[in-house]
Motif scaffolding. Structure first.
Motif, PDB file in Angstrom:
ATOM      1  N   CYS A 115       0.702  -0.855   0.101  1.00 44.57           N
ATOM      2  CA  CYS A 115      -0.225  -0.126   0.020  1.00 44.57           C
ATOM      3  C   CYS A 115       1.287   1.408  -0.429  1.00 44.57           C
ATOM      4  O   CYS A 115       0.295   2.145  -0.649  1.00 44.57           O
ATOM      5  N   CYS A 154      -4.321  -7.215   3.479  1.00 49.17           N
ATOM      6  CA  CYS A 154      -2.722  -6.964   3.314  1.00 49.17           C
ATOM      7  C   CYS A 154      -2.441  -6.736   4.682  1.00 49.17           C
ATOM      8  O   CYS A 154      -3.025  -6.095   5.478  1.00 49.17           O
ATOM      9  N   CYS A 164       0.743  -5.290   4.361  1.00 53.10           N
ATOM     10  CA  CYS A 164       2.313  -4.563   4.075  1.00 53.10           C
ATOM     11  C   CYS A 164       3.152  -4.166   5.536  1.00 53.10           C
ATOM     12  O   CYS A 164       4.021  -3.253   5.107  1.00 53.10           O
TER      13      CYS A 164
HETATM   14 ZN   LIG Z   1      -1.195  -2.222   3.329  1.00 50.65          ZN
END
Ligand SMILES: [Zn+2]
Length: 162
Positions: A80, A122, A124
């Protein structure tokens, strides 16, 4: 079928390599040299053209999805807070900011995917993390302003807005 593990540019310089996690077998792409911001890391080609997305493809239009060559580019993970971008008009893999040798190369999947084959959660770790990643059509207005998109996705976003 052989799998190309490194990406080599026109000067035969290795620009990126696959690293495989010994426990999960997960493949990731890492830079083999440093790049300035907005620099071409490597030009890419379509190895295969498919009518629908898979987890390896990048979207070119509503009905054209390509598998990348060099193949190792298909292992570029999502973030992201990405440091790379696939320019599908110029067919160039670009750095979004300066990148050091040995850094993982990542891109924002919705920057090149309207509606993803597989949504995923996600992890991240970035402050900007969106959580569930599903494709550009699901992004909020402020998120759309934050990212760079392919010309195709940009057109889709404009069409939805008007
Ligand atoms: Zn992310």
């Amino acid at each position: 079928m052989s799998f190309v593990e490194t990406a080599v540019d026109q000067d035969q310089t290795e620009v990126a390599e696959i690293r495989i996690d010994p426990i999960t077998n997960h493949r990731s792409l890492f830079s083999k040299k440093s790049f300035r911001g907005n620099e071409v890391i490597i030009k890419f080609l379509a190895k295969n053209v498919l009518p629908a997305p898979t987890y390896l493809t990048v979207q070119i239009s509503d009905s054209v999805h390509i598998e990348l060559f060099p193949e190792c580019l298909g292992c570029t993970n999502h973030s992201c807070e990405p440091n790379c971008f696939f320019d599908t008009t110029r067919m160039e893999f670009i750095s979004l900011r300066p990148i050091l040798e040995g850094e993982e190369l990542t891109f924002f999947y919705p920057s090149a995917e309207w509606d993803m084959d597989r949504a995923f959660q996600c992890h991240c770790g970035s402050e900007q993390c969106l959580g569930l990643i599903k494709g550009a059509r699901y992004l909020s207005e402020d998120r759309i302003g934050y990212y760079r998109f392919t010309d195709f996705i940009h057109q889709k976003l404009q069409a939805v807005k008007s």
